[in-house]
Motif scaffolding. Structure first.
Motif, PDB file in Angstrom:
ATOM      1  N   GLY A 535       0.803  -1.226   0.000  1.00 21.30           N
ATOM      2  CA  GLY A 535       0.000   0.000   0.000  1.00 21.30           C
ATOM      3  C   GLY A 535       0.834   1.273   0.000  1.00 21.30           C
ATOM      4  O   GLY A 535       0.297   2.356  -0.085  1.00 21.30           O
ATOM      5  N   ILE A 536       2.160   1.132   0.106  1.00 16.19           N
ATOM      6  CA  ILE A 536       3.030   2.313   0.034  1.00 16.19           C
ATOM      7  C   ILE A 536       3.848   2.217  -1.254  1.00 16.19           C
ATOM      8  O   ILE A 536       4.608   1.261  -1.446  1.00 16.19           O
ATOM      9  CB  ILE A 536       3.947   2.432   1.266  1.00 16.19           C
ATOM     10  CG1 ILE A 536       3.090   2.552   2.525  1.00 16.19           C
ATOM     11  CG2 ILE A 536       4.872   3.644   1.135  1.00 16.19           C
ATOM     12  CD1 ILE A 536       3.863   2.764   3.804  1.00 16.19           C
ATOM     13  N   PHE A 537       3.659   3.197  -2.136  1.00 17.58           N
ATOM     14  CA  PHE A 537       4.278   3.153  -3.459  1.00 17.58           C
ATOM     15  C   PHE A 537       5.369   4.221  -3.583  1.00 17.58           C
ATOM     16  O   PHE A 537       5.374   5.210  -2.845  1.00 17.58           O
ATOM     17  CB  PHE A 537       3.206   3.328  -4.536  1.00 17.58           C
ATOM     18  CG  PHE A 537       2.082   2.340  -4.390  1.00 17.58           C
ATOM     19  CD1 PHE A 537       2.269   1.013  -4.749  1.00 17.58           C
ATOM     20  CD2 PHE A 537       0.857   2.713  -3.848  1.00 17.58           C
ATOM     21  CE1 PHE A 537       1.244   0.079  -4.590  1.00 17.58           C
ATOM     22  CE2 PHE A 537      -0.167   1.789  -3.679  1.00 17.58           C
ATOM     23  CZ  PHE A 537       0.030   0.471  -4.055  1.00 17.58           C
ATOM     24  N   LEU A 538       6.274   3.998  -4.529  1.00 19.38           N
ATOM     25  CA  LEU A 538       7.440   4.879  -4.655  1.00 19.38           C
ATOM     26  C   LEU A 538       7.427   5.606  -5.996  1.00 19.38           C
ATOM     27  O   LEU A 538       7.073   5.029  -7.023  1.00 19.38           O
ATOM     28  CB  LEU A 538       8.730   4.066  -4.559  1.00 19.38           C
ATOM     29  CG  LEU A 538       8.868   3.140  -3.354  1.00 19.38           C
ATOM     30  CD1 LEU A 538      10.134   2.303  -3.477  1.00 19.38           C
ATOM     31  CD2 LEU A 538       8.906   3.952  -2.072  1.00 19.38           C
ATOM     32  N   ALA A 539       7.848   6.865  -5.964  1.00 21.75           N
ATOM     33  CA  ALA A 539       7.926   7.616  -7.219  1.00 21.75           C
ATOM     34  C   ALA A 539       9.109   8.576  -7.173  1.00 21.75           C
ATOM     35  O   ALA A 539       9.385   9.198  -6.152  1.00 21.75           O
ATOM     36  CB  ALA A 539       6.636   8.395  -7.457  1.00 21.75           C
ATOM     37  N   GLY A 540       9.812   8.646  -8.273  1.00 22.16           N
ATOM     38  CA  GLY A 540      10.842   9.666  -8.440  1.00 22.16           C
ATOM     39  C   GLY A 540      12.165   9.347  -7.781  1.00 22.16           C
ATOM     40  O   GLY A 540      12.485   8.197  -7.479  1.00 22.16           O
ATOM     41  N   ALA A 541      12.945  10.405  -7.539  1.00 26.12           N
ATOM     42  CA  ALA A 541      14.320  10.252  -7.079  1.00 26.12           C
ATOM     43  C   ALA A 541      14.424   9.740  -5.644  1.00 26.12           C
ATOM     44  O   ALA A 541      15.514   9.428  -5.180  1.00 26.12           O
ATOM     45  CB  ALA A 541      15.058  11.577  -7.213  1.00 26.12           C
ATOM     46  N   ALA A 542      13.293   9.640  -4.945  1.00 28.71           N
ATOM     47  CA  ALA A 542      13.341   9.060  -3.605  1.00 28.71           C
ATOM     48  C   ALA A 542      13.693   7.581  -3.681  1.00 28.71           C
ATOM     49  O   ALA A 542      14.254   7.017  -2.744  1.00 28.71           O
ATOM     50  CB  ALA A 542      11.996   9.226  -2.913  1.00 28.71           C
ATOM     51  N   GLN A 543      13.384   6.966  -4.820  1.00 26.02           N
ATOM     52  CA  GLN A 543      13.688   5.545  -5.006  1.00 26.02           C
ATOM     53  C   GLN A 543      15.093   5.380  -5.559  1.00 26.02           C
ATOM     54  O   GLN A 543      15.837   4.518  -5.160  1.00 26.02           O
ATOM     55  CB  GLN A 543      12.653   4.922  -5.950  1.00 26.02           C
ATOM     56  CG  GLN A 543      12.824   3.430  -6.172  1.00 26.02           C
ATOM     57  CD  GLN A 543      13.387   3.117  -7.543  1.00 26.02           C
ATOM     58  OE1 GLN A 543      13.275   3.901  -8.484  1.00 26.02           O
ATOM     59  NE2 GLN A 543      14.034   1.989  -7.681  1.00 26.02           N
ATOM     60  N   PHE A 544      15.470   6.244  -6.494  1.00 26.60           N
ATOM     61  CA  PHE A 544      16.853   6.324  -6.963  1.00 26.60           C
ATOM     62  C   PHE A 544      16.992   7.538  -7.875  1.00 26.60           C
ATOM     63  O   PHE A 544      16.007   7.982  -8.454  1.00 26.60           O
ATOM     64  CB  PHE A 544      17.279   5.047  -7.710  1.00 26.60           C
ATOM     65  CG  PHE A 544      18.754   5.032  -8.003  1.00 26.60           C
ATOM     66  CD1 PHE A 544      19.673   4.959  -6.961  1.00 26.60           C
ATOM     67  CD2 PHE A 544      19.226   5.150  -9.298  1.00 26.60           C
ATOM     68  CE1 PHE A 544      21.031   4.987  -7.211  1.00 26.60           C
ATOM     69  CE2 PHE A 544      20.597   5.176  -9.556  1.00 26.60           C
ATOM     70  CZ  PHE A 544      21.497   5.095  -8.511  1.00 26.60           C
ATOM     71  N   ALA A 545      18.223   8.013  -8.009  1.00 29.85           N
ATOM     72  CA  ALA A 545      18.484   9.157  -8.879  1.00 29.85           C
ATOM     73  C   ALA A 545      17.893   8.895 -10.257  1.00 29.85           C
ATOM     74  O   ALA A 545      18.118   7.838 -10.842  1.00 29.85           O
ATOM     75  CB  ALA A 545      19.989   9.371  -8.986  1.00 29.85           C
ATOM     76  N   LYS A 546      17.109   9.866 -10.743  1.00 33.20           N
ATOM     77  CA  LYS A 546      16.570   9.708 -12.094  1.00 33.20           C
ATOM     78  C   LYS A 546      16.188  11.059 -12.659  1.00 33.20           C
ATOM     79  O   LYS A 546      16.011  12.024 -11.923  1.00 33.20           O
ATOM     80  CB  LYS A 546      15.398   8.727 -12.123  1.00 33.20           C
ATOM     81  CG  LYS A 546      14.251   9.043 -11.189  1.00 33.20           C
ATOM     82  CD  LYS A 546      13.102   8.079 -11.390  1.00 33.20           C
ATOM     83  CE  LYS A 546      13.417   6.645 -11.015  1.00 33.20           C
ATOM     84  NZ  LYS A 546      13.495   6.440  -9.572  1.00 33.20           N
ATOM     85  N   ASP A 547      16.056  11.128 -13.972  1.00 32.12           N
ATOM     86  CA  ASP A 547      15.733  12.404 -14.604  1.00 32.12           C
ATOM     87  C   ASP A 547      14.224  12.646 -14.596  1.00 32.12           C
ATOM     88  O   ASP A 547      13.447  11.821 -14.098  1.00 32.12           O
ATOM     89  CB  ASP A 547      16.331  12.489 -16.016  1.00 32.12           C
ATOM     90  CG  ASP A 547      15.713  11.476 -16.964  1.00 32.12           C
ATOM     91  OD1 ASP A 547      14.678  10.875 -16.618  1.00 32.12           O
ATOM     92  OD2 ASP A 547      16.268  11.284 -18.065  1.00 32.12           O
ATOM     93  N   ILE A 548      13.818  13.784 -15.147  1.00 29.43           N
ATOM     94  CA  ILE A 548      12.405  14.172 -15.074  1.00 29.43           C
ATOM     95  C   ILE A 548      11.524  13.169 -15.818  1.00 29.43           C
ATOM     96  O   ILE A 548      10.475  12.752 -15.319  1.00 29.43           O
ATOM     97  CB  ILE A 548      12.212  15.600 -15.624  1.00 29.43           C
ATOM     98  CG1 ILE A 548      12.954  16.600 -14.730  1.00 29.43           C
ATOM     99  CG2 ILE A 548      10.745  15.963 -15.700  1.00 29.43           C
ATOM    100  CD1 ILE A 548      13.090  17.987 -15.318  1.00 29.43           C
TER     101      ILE A 548
END
Lengths: 653, 133
Positions: A535-548
């Motif tokens: 129930g807890i999902f991940l998005a963006g650079a919090a999961q790993f460095a990534k571009d827009i």
């Protein structure tokens, strides 16, 4: 009388190569209670499954053992087969004769013997198996999104536009995150804020979105489908409902501090709007900088100048409770501080800056109005050195991973600088160019050849000051030579690291993060959008460095995951969880401290009133730690009872 | 030899001359080395073809002006045909030869391929060009 069926899979040659299937089937057929023993080339195939289902019905099998691969691979497949045949899926078990046997044995005789003992064990365990029913838990149809950068914004909009309520919690006074700070984006050179601010406005205008800016999540309880979240709203000292965003409060504010939005390159007042397009367009008083304290009002300038009477020095932090069914984590990144690298001057030299600072200089709304200037004397630099992998790919001193975006933004920086200062010189130190995105390699190649940028292959070893200039010592490993550059400005592409509050948040949310502090995904390949807590999902650079681009893709994916959860009124949960026998439990509480999921609590017994362990079936993951730890043997893991495990062992040894 | 770049050492003067003479984009080269891997004369060269380009990018005048590799180049154009970035390396070699000659380097000092009889025709013709014969 139990009627057992055994099905042995060849798995092509995977199992059959080592195990003598014919012999195994004949031996298995002689085991007690076995009324049917069969083998098949691929049991997981459609004809294989049909055969199993037909046999279950035809031979009135009441328990089935599938001797094949790991249940991790096809456990679900065969459980569904059983269900289709009208058999409780928990009365079908798997004996892993592939990973545990054929793959690790060379000798056929040995392999066959081991496969037989695995089957015997499996049958022993199956004899004591009991039918189980999955149970249901209701789903609260709201989502919490933590982090108001482009990831959080995208996830929020995707969910809200599907008609569900979203609480978007942002730590800083405005939405936008790092993307709002950027000048132009690679590889298309889109104006960053021009493409972001419409989305920010959309968030503020969407009726399904509750924007909680200047706020933090302090507590989360509950579980998938029903989380209880506590959000702390920091006092802005400006009433959001009254503030018109006119800015009359600013001119007379006597306090000037460095502006974090400009990465410290510019200044702002204690009462401020982070940037003109901020959402919400509400001013905030930085209480740490303001002359007033909770006890003493020294300066009232802004209060007097505010015609809307929005300033309130007595504002206090508030707590808000929200109930949601899913959470999207989008807390983003920050750059490793320049101070971490002593040989590059730490943060001693004003003209050694990081990528985000350079980004602010390039931004038309930045502290220099889009003109590249040296922070020390405001002059336009003629020789600019870019250092990639500053802190990245340096397991000894920095971080071991590649920060992924630096190659691209450095090439963009070089290009934009050359456009602004055509007679200036750019040098880029790199150790590899990693431009593995759509249009990325082409972009870097174009910058190199069209702008005639000298890329030097080597890591800079030292930066020091010589008069008004900076001297950069590097090397060019392609020609095998040392390089010395007299530079006016050095831009360090500092390593991307998780944002500073993310570890605290990980503890609040009971989710795992990796060694570098990025939130861990449930599976690196197949479940990259999910944390290890349901129930807890991940998005963006919090999961790993990534571009827009990648961030937006992941955010939309995470929103989709949350939406598919919300599409259900109830979620089905596995019944293979722990159960306490109240009469045996002596109430010692050991299991409470053992449980890693906080699923066990001491509760008064329904019969005697004495304190005994009680298990929250929704939180329990069925790991079995409490059953192993219980001194009285009062806890049973359904589907793996002591009876089953001992029977399995007895048959095997 | 240390390479000095920056304020008091403008980077690209030398590179610019080579670019002007060869009409090739020097900075398009990303040093993959494909030119060197296939060069039939590479074994005789003091600098591999990709290194000649690298030194030019680095504005390393002394090395370029004294390099003998360019005289071993037979202008077979294998490098130019194979270059993934479309750089005509043979033209750059020619530009360096021109610069060396302009610098007053006597041609007689330059190495010459002995067995002209076995050379491919294109190489022979380019030799004529090279020695202004």
């Amino acid at each position: 009388m139990t009627r057992l069926g055994v099905f042995i899979c060849h798995c092509g040659k995977n199992i059959a190569r080592t195990v003598n299937i014919e012999a195994l089937r004949e031996k298995a057929a002689t085991l007690p209670h076995v009324v049917l023993a069969k083998d098949y080339l691929y049991l997981c195939s459609k004809p294989g499954q049909t055969m199993i289902a037909d046999d279950i019905r035809e031979h009135r099998l009441d328990k089935v053992l599938i001797a094949a691969c790991s249940p991790r691979l096809h456990g679900k497949t065969f459980a569904q087969t059983a269900q289709r045949a009208g058999l409780n899926p928990y009365l079908l078990d798997m004996a892993n004769i592939r990973e545990h046997c054929s793959w690790v044995h060379i000798d056929g005789a040995e392999g066959t013997e081991k496969a037989f003992s695995i089957i015997k064990g499996g049958l022993g365990r199956l004899l004591y198996a009991e039918p189980l029913e999955p149970f249901q838990s209701p789903v609260t149809k709201r989502v919490l999104v933590i982090g108001g950068g482009v990831a959080g914004i995208q996830a929020t909009l995707d969910i809200a536009n599907s008609g569900y309520e979203v609480y978007l919690v942002e730590k800083s006074p405005s939405l936008g995150g790092h993307m709002a700070q950027l000048g132009e984006t690679f590889p298309t050179l889109d104006c960053s804020s021009c493409i972001l601010t419409p989305k920010m406005v959309e968030v503020s205008q969407n009726e399904h979105v509750h924007l909680l800016s200047y706020s933090e999540v302090t507590r989360i309880e509950g579980n998938i489908g029903q989380f209880q979240v506590t959000v702390r709203l920091r006092p802005r000292y400006v009433d959001e409902t009254l503030c018109t965003g006119c800015g009359d409060c600013v001119p007379t504010c006597p306090v000037v501090v460095s502006n974090e939005f400009d990465q410290g390159l510019g200044a702002r007042k204690a009462v401020y709007l982070p940037f003109p397009q901020a959402v919400p367009a509400v001013y905030t008083i930085d209480w740490d900088a303001c002359l007033n304290t909770d006890k003493l009002i020294i300066c009232e300038n802004c209060y007097k100048d505010c015609e809307a009477k929005a300033i309130n020095f007595l504002m206090e932090p508030q707590e808000k409770m929200v109930e949601v069914g899913a959470v999207v984590l989008a807390t983003g990144y920050e750059l490793m501080p320049v101070a971490r690298i002593g040989e590059y001057g730490g943060d001693e030299y004003e003209d050694v800056i990081d990528g985000l600072q350079f980004e602010r200089m390039l931004s038309a709304s930045g502290p220099t109005g889009g003109v590249v200037r040296r922070p020390s004397d405001g002059r336009i630099p003629q020789n600019v050195v870019f250092v990639q992998c500053a802190g990245s790919r340096d397991p000894e001193h920095g971080i071991p991973y590649c920060s992924k975006v630096c190659c691209m933004y450095t090439a963009k920086h070089a290009l934009l600088y050359k456009h602004a200062v055509p007679d200036g010189q750019v040098y880029v130190f790199y150790i590899d160019i990693r431009a593995a995105g759509k249009g990325h390699e082409e972009f870097v190649q174009k910058v190199m050849s069209e702008e005639r940028i000298l890329y030097l292959r080597g890591k800079v070893s030292k930066i020091f000051k010589s008069g008004a200039k900076l001297v950069v010592w590097g090397a060019d490993t392609l020609s095998g030579r040392q390089v010395e550059i007299e530079a006016d400005l050095v831009v360090l592409a500092m390593a991307v690291i998780p944002s500073s509050g993310s570890q605290k948040l990980a503890r609040t949310l009971h989710i795992a993060s990796d060694l570098s502090g990025f939130f861990s995904e449930a599976h690196p390949k197949l479940r990259p959008l999910e944390s290890n807590t349901d129930g807890i999902f991940l998005a963006g650079a919090a999961q790993f460095a990534k571009d827009i681009t990648d961030t937006v893709s992941q955010a939309t994916g995470a929103a989709g995951k949350a939406l598919s959860l919300l599409a259900n009124d109830f979620i089905k949960l596995e019944p293979t969880i722990s159960e306490v026998e109240e009469g045996i439990c002596r109430g010692c509480g050991l299991c409470v401290s053992i449980c890693p999921f906080g699923a066990v609590k001491m509760l008064p017994s329904t019969r005697t009133g004495a304190m005994v362990a009680g298990i929250n079936p929704i939180l329990c993951k069925g790991c079995g730690l409490c059953t192993a730890g219980c001194l009285s043997g009062a806890v049973t893991l359904k589907g793996s009872s002591f009876k089953q495990i001992f029977a399995q062992l007895e048959e095997m040894v | 030899m240390k390479i000095i770049l920056g304020n008091s050492h403008p980077q690209s003067l030398f590179a610019q001359r080579i670019e002007a003479l060869s009409r090739q984009k020097l900075f398009a080269c990303y040093q993959c080395g494909k030119c060197s891997s296939g060069c039939p004369m590479a074994e005789s060269m003091d600098l591999l073809p990709n290194r000649v380009i690298r030194e030019a990018q680095l504005n390393n005048g002394p090395v370029i002006m004294s390099c003998r590799a360019v005289w071993f180049c037979s202008s077979c154009f294998a490098c130019a045909v194979r270059c993934p970035k479309g750089i005509d390396i043979a033209r750059i070699m020619e530009a360096v030869r021109t610069l060396q000659m302009l610098d007053g380097k006597p041609i007689t000092e330059q190495p010459f391929c002995e067995d002209t009889g076995t050379l491919p025709q294109i190489a022979l013709i380019s030799h004529f060009r090279k020695f202004n014969m």
